[in-house]
Scaffold this active site. Sequence first.
Site, PDB file in Angstrom:
ATOM      1  N   HIS A  72     -56.757  59.841  94.934  1.00 54.36           N
ATOM      2  CA  HIS A  72     -55.437  60.429  94.460  1.00 54.36           C
ATOM      3  C   HIS A  72     -54.378  59.703  95.294  1.00 54.36           C
ATOM      4  CE1 HIS A  72     -54.321  63.110  97.938  1.00 54.36           C
ATOM      5  NE2 HIS A  72     -55.656  63.240  97.924  1.00 54.36           N
ATOM      6  N   ASP A  74     -50.838  61.039  95.219  1.00 54.96           N
ATOM      7  CA  ASP A  74     -49.939  61.688  95.361  1.00 54.96           C
ATOM      8  C   ASP A  74     -50.211  62.320  96.752  1.00 54.96           C
ATOM      9  OD1 ASP A  74     -52.392  63.341  94.334  1.00 54.96           O
ATOM     10  OD2 ASP A  74     -51.320  65.049  94.444  1.00 54.96           O
ATOM     11  N   ASP A 105     -54.416  60.873 103.957  1.00 53.78           N
ATOM     12  CA  ASP A 105     -54.839  61.460 102.776  1.00 53.78           C
ATOM     13  C   ASP A 105     -53.852  60.987 101.775  1.00 53.78           C
ATOM     14  OD1 ASP A 105     -55.747  63.425 101.121  1.00 53.78           O
ATOM     15  OD2 ASP A 105     -54.805  65.209 101.995  1.00 53.78           O
ATOM     16  N   GLU A 138     -53.864  65.570  92.624  1.00 51.32           N
ATOM     17  CA  GLU A 138     -54.646  66.287  93.809  1.00 51.32           C
ATOM     18  C   GLU A 138     -54.125  67.249  94.485  1.00 51.32           C
ATOM     19  OE1 GLU A 138     -57.659  67.247  96.673  1.00 51.32           O
ATOM     20  OE2 GLU A 138     -55.635  66.521  96.781  1.00 51.32           O
ATOM     21  N   GLU A 139     -53.118  66.891  94.853  1.00 50.88           N
ATOM     22  CA  GLU A 139     -52.425  67.955  95.912  1.00 50.88           C
ATOM     23  C   GLU A 139     -51.581  69.204  95.201  1.00 50.88           C
ATOM     24  OE1 GLU A 139     -52.996  67.828  98.697  1.00 50.88           O
ATOM     25  OE2 GLU A 139     -53.341  65.632  99.609  1.00 50.88           O
ATOM     26  N   GLU A 167     -61.907  60.879  99.856  1.00 53.58           N
ATOM     27  CA  GLU A 167     -60.962  61.881 100.765  1.00 53.58           C
ATOM     28  C   GLU A 167     -61.652  61.643 102.110  1.00 53.58           C
ATOM     29  OE1 GLU A 167     -58.857  63.812 100.291  1.00 53.58           O
ATOM     30  OE2 GLU A 167     -58.653  64.378  98.136  1.00 53.58           O
ATOM     31  N   HIS A 356     -51.582  65.671 106.231  1.00 51.80           N
ATOM     32  CA  HIS A 356     -50.659  66.717 105.868  1.00 51.80           C
ATOM     33  C   HIS A 356     -49.690  66.853 107.431  1.00 51.80           C
ATOM     34  CE1 HIS A 356     -52.769  68.476 102.225  1.00 51.80           C
ATOM     35  NE2 HIS A 356     -52.705  67.261 102.412  1.00 51.80           N
TER      36      HIS A 356
END
Length: 383
Positions: A72, A74, A105, A138-139, A167, A356
Amino acid sequence: MPHTPLDPARLTVDLIRCASVTPEEGGALQVLQKVLTEAGFFCTRVDRGGVANLFARWGEKRAARSFGFNGHTDVVPVGDVAAWSVPPFDGVEKDGMLWGRGATDMKSGVAAFVAAAVDFVRDTPPDGAVILTITGDEEGDAVDGTVALLDWMEGNGERMTACLVGEPTCPERMGEMIKIGRRGSLSAWFTLTGVQGHSAYPHRAKNPLPAMARLMDRLASHTLDEGTAHFDPSTLAVVTIDTGNPAVNVIPAQCRATVNIRFNDAHDSAKLMDWMQRELDKVSEEFGVSGEMQVKVSGESFLTPPGALSDLVAHAVETETGVVPVLSTTGGTSDARFVKEHCPVVEFGLVGQNMHQVDERVEVAQIHQLKAIYARILRDFFA
């Protein structure tokens, strides 16, 4: 004539500079589509529900075998911009690290498998297909992301023989962990309703708070299981209990609470929901209050048993890093929970210690190392 290898770190910078906070595409998929189209991939956007997704395939549509990568572009919000050492969408490289939201990520993971795939099909065209499925959701709720891609593939006769989700999987050291499954996840919201009254006359009211305390204790103190062959024990966490009552002389009419369950392959969501409903009904009857429950299932538990796919990935990881990876099912959910309905799937990617976080960053050397691992996986798969 040899092609110039595609630099995964440079591609990661280009992706970080796309402010693709869920559900914004931010230009990230456009960057990838241009790179992949120029390398001979058939590319198509599979947008759904306001979410941008990209499907890319090199090789024949109905190839006898195909290897897929999923990821992903996003990212989560940046938080307090002033707390960052560098602007979060500048993609700054310093001290051997690449800084920016999505550096770990997982824009670096996407860049690594795109670079590996492009170089592989240019230099050693395989007898088969290479498929990339990249989502922008995905998030977020993940309803119109990888699920939309898989739905589109099913409707258009596209198929992966096996898939690797890129991931971050390594807790502290590059190469130390491959994910071969994930726990399931569900959240349940409970509402107990009684009768409001004066706290000096509790016999005239029906207080939902003791009932909720009893219910949460029964749920939280229950041993769901002792773990299974490949999973740790399932867990239930009480995450909130709320009444919204500021008055000390009022017994409130309602109380609400929420729990989250992370469950292994000893359970499925339906059985857990039945168990919680039975406990709710018991407490409601015992205390003379009414009860309601709402549940959201984020994903069922799944396992790709150790075998050919995990061996393929483990061999590539050990060859390129010198580290023997462990096969694990720890952590939260990922889009592998959707891919497993399509084909065998495992996950392998970078060290994820600061994903994150403010000042998210990744070692530049790790991005190149990850590309080398993915390239070896492709060579070995099609050998």
